[in-house]
Design an enzyme around this catalytic site. Structure first.
Site, mmCIF file in Angstrom:
data_model
loop_
_atom_site.group_PDB
_atom_site.id
_atom_site.type_symbol
_atom_site.label_atom_id
_atom_site.label_comp_id
_atom_site.label_asym_id
_atom_site.label_seq_id
_atom_site.Cartn_x
_atom_site.Cartn_y
_atom_site.Cartn_z
ATOM 1 N N HIS A 1 0.853 -1.207 0.000
ATOM 2 C CA HIS A 1 0.000 0.000 0.000
ATOM 3 C C HIS A 1 0.887 1.256 0.000
ATOM 4 O O HIS A 1 1.385 1.668 1.032
ATOM 5 C CB HIS A 1 -0.909 -0.005 1.241
ATOM 6 N N HIS B 1 1.337 5.359 -1.810
ATOM 7 C CA HIS B 1 0.862 6.456 -2.670
ATOM 8 C C HIS B 1 2.072 7.094 -3.343
ATOM 9 O O HIS B 1 2.910 7.699 -2.676
ATOM 10 C CB HIS B 1 0.120 7.508 -1.845
ATOM 11 N N LYS C 1 -9.790 -1.400 -5.817
ATOM 12 C CA LYS C 1 -9.672 -0.703 -4.534
ATOM 13 C C LYS C 1 -10.978 0.019 -4.246
ATOM 14 O O LYS C 1 -11.445 0.841 -5.041
ATOM 15 C CB LYS C 1 -8.516 0.301 -4.586
ATOM 16 N N HIS D 1 -10.462 0.355 1.761
ATOM 17 C CA HIS D 1 -10.308 1.386 2.786
ATOM 18 C C HIS D 1 -11.540 1.256 3.669
ATOM 19 O O HIS D 1 -12.622 1.713 3.303
ATOM 20 C CB HIS D 1 -10.221 2.782 2.165
ATOM 21 N N HIS E 1 -4.602 -1.004 6.040
ATOM 22 C CA HIS E 1 -4.234 -0.198 7.206
ATOM 23 C C HIS E 1 -5.171 -0.428 8.387
ATOM 24 O O HIS E 1 -5.836 0.506 8.869
ATOM 25 C CB HIS E 1 -4.108 1.295 6.879
ATOM 26 N N ASP F 1 1.167 2.455 3.653
ATOM 27 C CA ASP F 1 0.305 3.610 3.393
ATOM 28 C C ASP F 1 1.128 4.902 3.392
ATOM 29 O O ASP F 1 0.673 5.942 3.875
ATOM 30 C CB ASP F 1 -0.845 3.702 4.404
HETATM 31 C C1 NCD Z 1 -4.038 8.698 1.909
HETATM 32 C C2 NCD Z 1 -3.639 9.750 0.878
HETATM 33 O O1 NCD Z 1 -3.113 10.777 1.278
HETATM 34 O O2 NCD Z 1 -3.846 9.533 -0.320
HETATM 35 N N1 NCD Z 1 -4.144 9.335 3.186
HETATM 36 C C3 NCD Z 1 -4.072 8.738 4.389
HETATM 37 O O3 NCD Z 1 -4.249 9.411 5.384
HETATM 38 N N2 NCD Z 1 -3.778 7.457 4.511
HETATM 39 C C4 NCD Z 1 -5.292 8.026 1.483
HETATM 40 C C5 NCD Z 1 -5.587 6.762 2.243
HETATM 41 O O4 NCD Z 1 -4.968 5.738 2.044
HETATM 42 O O5 NCD Z 1 -6.484 6.809 3.089
HETATM 43 ZN ZN ZN Z 2 -3.468 4.906 1.552
#
Ligand code: NCD
Ligand code: ZN
Length: 299
Positions: A13, A15, A98, A135, A173, A246
């Site tokens: 996971h 971003h 997702k 999520h 998460h 995450d």
């Molecule tokens: C994530 C994001 O910033 O894209 N933010 C977070 O707080 N984890 C999105 C997510 O995975 O919830």
């Molecule tokens: Zn995330």
């Protein structure tokens, strides 16, 4: 001991974002991981085969190592082109889907309002033996921010689980003892655990009506008892839990302005180090590899 050797980890996971941020952050995840699941909540979400192929290419070309792989799930909406979605699953362009409940987190405004409307998509995933990443937070005005995971499990996830018994689901998460328990006691469901949910509690985020923007994320970190439960789940040889940071970078401007900061903690530069430190504190270093490199691929 000052050295341990483990099978190369995967981060299920991450971003990576787009543009300037992507080119900066990708090297941190690819320095250490063999594969990463790249979250599809880009500004325009990744919903088609074409976008997935393109996004994978961009991430991998910015990575440090040639062998590094970005795996792309489809951002599920109730307006997906089903033909293209099936084609992309069959050809491993999408590894699965997702589910972002509407407005649960950053860039989730395209997410699903009525989850029943995409049950046809879960059926496709189940048939094709592809994963559903979730999520797991229900975002409603009457639900306390600390209870969103519990409500999602009670009001949505049980039903999904019961309707699609063979669908492989990852509760991402996991942030609460309640979530840990759900993963442990249901079939075909696994959970990822972030480093921050094993390091922080709500007092680290909310102090005298102020939010510490760097510790603010979704799902929000919770109580000591939740942290302890997550540490136990990760460290003590439970094959249903695995690594997913995450890691979610944001520009400082979006963190430090007045008002609610953007949610997300950027941990990629020290992710495996944070996990290793936690496992060492728990006297469970011998189980790190299971969590970081074995349970995820198996699932
Ligand atoms: C994530 C994001 O910033 O894209 N933010 C977070 O707080 N984890 C999105 C997510 O995975 O919830
Ligand atoms: Zn995330």
């Amino acid at each position: 001991m000052n050295k341990i050797k483990i099978i190369q980890p995967d981060d299920w996971h991450v971003h990576f974002r787009e543009g300037g941020i992507l080119s900066v952050v990708t090297k941190y995840s690819s320095r250490i991981n063999k594969r990463c699941i790249a979250m599809p909540n880009t500004i325009k979400p990744i919903t088609s085969s074409k976008e997935a192929i393109n996004y994978k290419k961009i991430i991998e070309s910015n990575s440090k190592k040639e062998s590094f792989q970005a795996l792309i799930p489809c951002y599920l909406t109730d307006t997906l082109n089903i033909e293209d979605f099936e084609y992309a699953l069959q050809n491993n362009i999408f590894i699965g889907g997702k589910l972002y409940p509407n407005n649960a987190t950053t860039n989730s405004q395209h997410g699903v309002n009525d989850i029943k409307k995409i049950y046809n998509i879960f059926e496709i995933l189940e048939k094709q033996n592809k994963i559903l990443l979730v999520h797991g937070e229900l975002n409603r005005d009457d639900i306390d921010i600390f209870d969103r995971e519990k409500y999602f499990i009670d009001e949505e996830l049980y039903q999904i689980r019961n309707n699609f018994k063979n669908l492989k689901i990852v509760l991402e998460h996991v942030s609460s003892d309640y979530g840990v328990d759900f993963v442990k006691t249901n079939n075909n469901i696994a959970g990822t655990i972030t480093p921050h949910h094993m390091l922080l509690t709500k007092g680290d985020v909310f102090q005298n009506d102020k939010i510490n923007p760097h510790h603010y994320c979704m799902p929000v970190v919770k109580n000591e008892s939740d942290l302890v439960s997550l540490r136990k789940a990760a460290c003590f040889n439970n094959s249903k839990f695995f690594l997913g940071t995450d890691s979610a970078p944001h520009h400082l401007d979006d963190k430090l302005h007045n008002g609610i900061p953007k949610a997300g903690i950027f941990s990629a530069p020290c992710s495996i180090e944070l996990y290793a430190a936690i496992f060492e504190e728990e006297n469970a270093l011998e189980n790190l590899e299971q969590f970081s490199s074995i349970n995820g691929p198996k699932f």
